[in-house]
Motif scaffolding. Structure first.
Motif, PDB file in Angstrom:
ATOM      1  N   PRO A  74      28.989  49.795  25.560  1.00  6.79           N
ATOM      2  CA  PRO A  74      30.197  50.488  26.027  1.00  6.79           C
ATOM      3  C   PRO A  74      31.184  50.817  24.917  1.00  6.79           C
ATOM      4  O   PRO A  74      31.957  51.773  25.049  1.00  6.79           O
ATOM      5  CB  PRO A  74      30.809  49.484  27.027  1.00  6.79           C
ATOM      6  CG  PRO A  74      29.650  48.698  27.524  1.00  6.79           C
ATOM      7  CD  PRO A  74      28.731  48.571  26.340  1.00  6.79           C
ATOM      8  N   ALA A  75      31.169  50.030  23.821  1.00  7.59           N
ATOM      9  CA  ALA A  75      32.097  50.308  22.721  1.00  7.59           C
ATOM     10  C   ALA A  75      31.862  51.696  22.128  1.00  7.59           C
ATOM     11  O   ALA A  75      32.766  52.298  21.553  1.00  7.59           O
ATOM     12  CB  ALA A  75      31.949  49.245  21.637  1.00  7.59           C
ATOM     13  N   ALA A  76      30.651  52.221  22.292  1.00  3.15           N
ATOM     14  CA  ALA A  76      30.351  53.553  21.772  1.00  3.15           C
ATOM     15  C   ALA A  76      30.925  54.656  22.657  1.00  3.15           C
ATOM     16  O   ALA A  76      31.018  55.808  22.238  1.00  3.15           O
ATOM     17  CB  ALA A  76      28.836  53.736  21.661  1.00  3.15           C
ATOM     18  N   GLY A  84      38.869  38.264  36.380  1.00  2.90           N
ATOM     19  CA  GLY A  84      39.460  38.745  35.144  1.00  2.90           C
ATOM     20  C   GLY A  84      38.988  38.045  33.887  1.00  2.90           C
ATOM     21  O   GLY A  84      39.280  38.516  32.784  1.00  2.90           O
ATOM     22  N   PHE A  85      38.229  36.949  34.028  1.00  7.88           N
ATOM     23  CA  PHE A  85      37.921  36.160  32.836  1.00  7.88           C
ATOM     24  C   PHE A  85      36.945  36.874  31.899  1.00  7.88           C
ATOM     25  O   PHE A  85      37.267  37.110  30.728  1.00  7.88           O
ATOM     26  CB  PHE A  85      37.359  34.788  33.213  1.00  7.88           C
ATOM     27  CG  PHE A  85      37.000  33.948  32.023  1.00  7.88           C
ATOM     28  CD1 PHE A  85      37.991  33.284  31.313  1.00  7.88           C
ATOM     29  CD2 PHE A  85      35.691  33.837  31.584  1.00  7.88           C
ATOM     30  CE1 PHE A  85      37.682  32.521  30.195  1.00  7.88           C
ATOM     31  CE2 PHE A  85      35.369  33.075  30.473  1.00  7.88           C
ATOM     32  CZ  PHE A  85      36.372  32.411  29.784  1.00  7.88           C
ATOM     33  N   PHE A  86      35.758  37.224  32.386  1.00  2.42           N
ATOM     34  CA  PHE A  86      34.761  37.785  31.479  1.00  2.42           C
ATOM     35  C   PHE A  86      35.158  39.141  30.909  1.00  2.42           C
ATOM     36  O   PHE A  86      35.157  39.323  29.680  1.00  2.42           O
ATOM     37  CB  PHE A  86      33.392  37.873  32.148  1.00  2.42           C
ATOM     38  CG  PHE A  86      32.365  38.502  31.256  1.00  2.42           C
ATOM     39  CD1 PHE A  86      31.807  37.780  30.219  1.00  2.42           C
ATOM     40  CD2 PHE A  86      31.994  39.828  31.409  1.00  2.42           C
ATOM     41  CE1 PHE A  86      30.886  38.363  29.354  1.00  2.42           C
ATOM     42  CE2 PHE A  86      31.076  40.414  30.565  1.00  2.42           C
ATOM     43  CZ  PHE A  86      30.522  39.676  29.528  1.00  2.42           C
ATOM     44  N   PRO A  87      35.522  40.139  31.743  1.00  3.14           N
ATOM     45  CA  PRO A  87      35.941  41.411  31.126  1.00  3.14           C
ATOM     46  C   PRO A  87      37.183  41.238  30.269  1.00  3.14           C
ATOM     47  O   PRO A  87      37.379  41.964  29.294  1.00  3.14           O
ATOM     48  CB  PRO A  87      36.199  42.328  32.326  1.00  3.14           C
ATOM     49  CG  PRO A  87      36.421  41.412  33.475  1.00  3.14           C
ATOM     50  CD  PRO A  87      35.563  40.205  33.214  1.00  3.14           C
ATOM     51  N   PRO A 136      41.937  45.526  38.444  1.00  5.23           N
ATOM     52  CA  PRO A 136      43.361  45.144  38.429  1.00  5.23           C
ATOM     53  C   PRO A 136      43.647  43.942  37.533  1.00  5.23           C
ATOM     54  O   PRO A 136      44.654  43.905  36.825  1.00  5.23           O
ATOM     55  CB  PRO A 136      43.661  44.815  39.906  1.00  5.23           C
ATOM     56  CG  PRO A 136      42.639  45.575  40.670  1.00  5.23           C
ATOM     57  CD  PRO A 136      41.414  45.583  39.821  1.00  5.23           C
ATOM     58  N   SER A 137      42.745  42.958  37.552  1.00  2.00           N
ATOM     59  CA  SER A 137      42.967  41.762  36.744  1.00  2.00           C
ATOM     60  C   SER A 137      42.976  42.085  35.264  1.00  2.00           C
ATOM     61  O   SER A 137      43.822  41.586  34.506  1.00  2.00           O
ATOM     62  CB  SER A 137      41.894  40.715  37.055  1.00  2.00           C
ATOM     63  OG  SER A 137      42.153  39.494  36.395  1.00  2.00           O
ATOM     64  N   ASN A 138      42.066  42.948  34.821  1.00  2.00           N
ATOM     65  CA  ASN A 138      42.015  43.283  33.398  1.00  2.00           C
ATOM     66  C   ASN A 138      43.208  44.139  32.973  1.00  2.00           C
ATOM     67  O   ASN A 138      43.699  44.029  31.843  1.00  2.00           O
ATOM     68  CB  ASN A 138      40.707  44.007  33.064  1.00  2.00           C
ATOM     69  CG  ASN A 138      40.058  43.463  31.808  1.00  2.00           C
ATOM     70  OD1 ASN A 138      40.157  42.273  31.530  1.00  2.00           O
ATOM     71  ND2 ASN A 138      39.393  44.309  31.056  1.00  2.00           N
ATOM     72  N   GLY A 191      40.438  49.264  31.457  1.00  2.00           N
ATOM     73  CA  GLY A 191      39.892  49.647  32.756  1.00  2.00           C
ATOM     74  C   GLY A 191      38.411  49.929  32.712  1.00  2.00           C
ATOM     75  O   GLY A 191      37.675  49.601  33.640  1.00  2.00           O
ATOM     76  N   GLY A 192      37.933  50.537  31.617  1.00  2.35           N
ATOM     77  CA  GLY A 192      36.529  50.911  31.521  1.00  2.35           C
ATOM     78  C   GLY A 192      35.598  49.721  31.481  1.00  2.35           C
ATOM     79  O   GLY A 192      34.583  49.677  32.191  1.00  2.35           O
ATOM     80  N   LEU A 193      35.919  48.724  30.654  1.00  3.00           N
ATOM     81  CA  LEU A 193      35.084  47.526  30.587  1.00  3.00           C
ATOM     82  C   LEU A 193      35.073  46.800  31.924  1.00  3.00           C
ATOM     83  O   LEU A 193      34.029  46.294  32.361  1.00  3.00           O
ATOM     84  CB  LEU A 193      35.590  46.596  29.480  1.00  3.00           C
ATOM     85  CG  LEU A 193      35.416  47.097  28.044  1.00  3.00           C
ATOM     86  CD1 LEU A 193      36.106  46.151  27.071  1.00  3.00           C
ATOM     87  CD2 LEU A 193      33.944  47.250  27.690  1.00  3.00           C
TER      88      LEU A 193
END
Length: 439
Positions: free
Chosen positions: A370-372, A129-132, A79-81, A381-383
Motif C-alpha cells: 500500500p505504501a506504493a 485502531g491498534f494494528f492500522p 474512524p479509529s485511525n 484513512g487508506g491503510l
C-alpha cells in the motif's frame, strides 16, 4: 586515494545507527503489545475446547461469536485511525489497549450466546485502531524500503503468540480444571490473558513517542537524518504514477480495492488457522488440552522463523510480489495437505505448519504494497480501509468453518474453500506490475 569516501559514508553510518537505536527502543515493546493484542483476539479458540460444552453452544454459535468481533472491528477501523492521526499514537493506542484488555477479560462472564456476541462485538470495536494505527505509526519513523523488515519484526508477534499462547492456554485449561476460586478453567484463561493488556496500555503513555522530534535517545544529527529520509521517501511516493493523494481518491481507486481483496484472501487463511487450529488438532485424536497446546505451537514456531527470514530477503532484494505470492501459495498448499492427510497426524501437522508459515508471512509482506499507492494525506484513512476490507475475512472465515462443520461433520470442505481463496489472492498479487511495488 578517494578522500571523499569517508565523508560520503558518514551520513549513511549516522542514519544506520539512528535506525538501530529506534528499532531496539521501540519494537520490543510494540511487539509485546501486539502479542497480547493477538492473544486476546484468538484465545477464544482454546477457550472453545471447554466453553462450548459448559454453556451448551453449537459450533455455528462459536463461529459467529468468533467472527462478530470483526464486524465491530471493520466498523470502527477507519474512524479509529483518523482519531489517532488527530490526537497522536501514544494517547490513543494506550486508551484502546486499556479498554480492549478489560473487555477481553470480561469474556469470563459469558453465560449465553447473546452475551458472547455482545462482548466480542465491542472488543472488536476497541481493538480496531491498534494494528492500522501501528502501520501508520511506522510511516512516521521508517521510509518504505525499511518497513518490510520492521513489519516482519512487529508481526512476528502473531506466530510468537501461538508459540507461547498455545502451551500457556493448554496449561491454564489443565491447571484450573478443578474450578479454583469459583471460576471454570476457560474463565481463568480470559481473565489472566486480558489483564496484562490493561497494564501494557498504561505503559504506552510512558514508553511511546508520537514522532522522531519528540525522543530524547536520538542526537540532533540522528533526528535530522531520519527526518530527511522520511521527506525523501514521501517525495518518491508522491512521484509514483498510481499515488493517491486524498481519502476521497482512495475510495475511487481500483488498486486500493484490489489490495483490500488480496488482504482479505490472506486473512481468510490466517483466521481459519488461528480460530480452528486447536480444534483441528483435537480432531486428529489428541484430547489432552496441554498436548493440544504444545502441538499447536509447532506451526507458529516455524512461521516465526520463516517470517523474519522472508522480511529480510524482501528488503535486501527490494522485491515485493514474489515475497508475498509465494507464502500465499504455501498457505494454499499447506491447507490442502492438512485436509488430504487428516488420517495421518504427522502429515496433517506438517501441512498445518506449511499453511501457517505461508499465511502468516503473507501479513507483513503485504503491508509494504500500500505504501506504493498512498500519499501521506491518504495514509491514515487508506491503510485503515484496506485493513478493514481484509478484516471482513475475520467474520467470514470462522463463521464459514463453524457452519460447514455443523453441516458436514468436519472442517474439510471449509479448508478446501479457504485454500482456493488464498490461491486466487496470490494470482492477483502476480498481476500487479513489478515496477509499481518493488521499492
Amino acid at each position: 586515494m578517494n578522500t571523499a569516501s569517508p565523508g560520503a559514508q558518514a551520513p549513511d553510518a549516522l542514519l544506520e545507527g539512528a535506525y538501530r537505536k529506534t528499532i531496539w527502543r521501540m519494537i520490543p515493546f510494540i511487539f509485546i503489545c501486539y502479542l497480547f493484542n493477538y492473544l486476546d483476539r484468538v484465545n477464544v479458540g482454546f477457550a472453545k475446547l471447554q466453553m462450548l460444552d459448559a454453556l451448551q453452544l453449537s459450533e455455528t454459535v462459536y463461529g459467529l461469536g468468533a467472527g462478530i468481533f470483526f464486524i465491530g472491528y471493520v466498523l470502527a477501523g477507519v474512524p479509529s485511525n483518523l482519531i489517532l492521526h488527530k490526537v497522536g499514537a501514544r494517547r490513543w493506542i494506550g486508551t484502546l489497549m486499556i479498554v480492549w484488555g478489560a473487555l477481553s477479560a470480561s469474556l469470563m462472564f459469558v453465560s449465553s450466546a447473546q452475551s458472547f456476541y455482545i462482548l466480542r462485538f465491542f472488543t472488536g470495536i476497541a481493538e480496531a485502531g491498534f494494528f492500522p494505527g501501528m502501520v501508520l505509526y511506522f510511516t512516521h519513523w521508517f521510509p518504505a524500503e525499511r518497513r518490510g523488515r520492521v513489519m516482519a519484526l512487529f508481526m512476528s508477534a502473531i506466530p510468537i503468540s501461538g508459540v507461547l499462547g498455545g502451551p500457556l492456554s493448554g496449561w491454564m485449561l489443565n491447571h484450573f480444571q478443578a474450578g479454583q476460586g469459583g471460576l471454570a478453567a476457560w474463565q481463568w484463561l480470559y481473565l489472566l490473558q486480558g489483564l496484562p493488556t490493561v497494564l501494557l496500555g498504561i505503559a504506552v503513555y510512558f514508553v511511546l513517542h508520537d514522532n522522531v522530534a519528540g525522543v530524547k535517545w536520538l542526537s540532533s544529527a540522528e533526528k535530522q537524518a531520519m527526518q530527511t529520509a522520511l521527506v525523501e521517501d514521501e517525495k518518491r511516493r508522491s512521484a509514483g504514477t498510481v499515488s493517491v493523494d486524498s481519502f476521497a481518491s482512495v475510495l475511487r481507486n481500483r488498486n486500493v480495492w484490489m489490495l483490500g481483496a488480496v488482504y482479505f484472501s490472506i486473512q481468510m487463511g490466517v483466521y481459519a488457522i488461528n480460530f480452528w487450529l486447536p480444534s483441528i488438532i483435537k480432531s486428529l485424536g489428541f484430547q489432552n488440552p496441554a498436548m493440544i497446546g504444545w502441538l499447536s505451537a509447532i506451526p507458529y514456531f516455524a512461521a516465526s522463523i520463516f517470517m523474519i527470514l522472508v522480511g529480510r530477503s524482501a528488503d535486501r532484494r527490494r522485491e515485493r510480489r514474489w515475497h508475498l505470492s509465494v507464502p500465499m501459495l504455501m498457505g494454499f498448499a499447506g491447507l490442502l495437505i492438512a485436509t488430504s492427510f487428516a488420517d495421518s497426524p504427522a502429515l496433517a501437522i506438517l501441512g498445518l505448519s506449511i499453511a501457517t508459515m505461508g499465511a502468516l508471512t503473507g501479513l507483513p509482506m503485504f503491508w509494504p504494497l500500500p505504501a506504493a499507492f498512498l500519499g501521506s494525506a491518504a495514509a491514515a484513512g487508506g491503510l485503515a480501509l484496506i485493513n478493514s476490507l481484509g478484516q471482513i475475512a475475520g467474520f467470514v472465515s470462522p463463521y464459514l468453518v463453524g457452519w460447514l462443520k455443523d453441516a458436514t461433520g468436519s472442517t474439510h470442505v471449509a479448508l478446501y474453500i479457504l485454500s482456493a481463496v488464498l490461491f486466487c489472492g496470490a494470482m492477483i498479487v502476480l498481476s500487479i506490475p513489478a515496477k509499481t511495488v518493488n521499492r
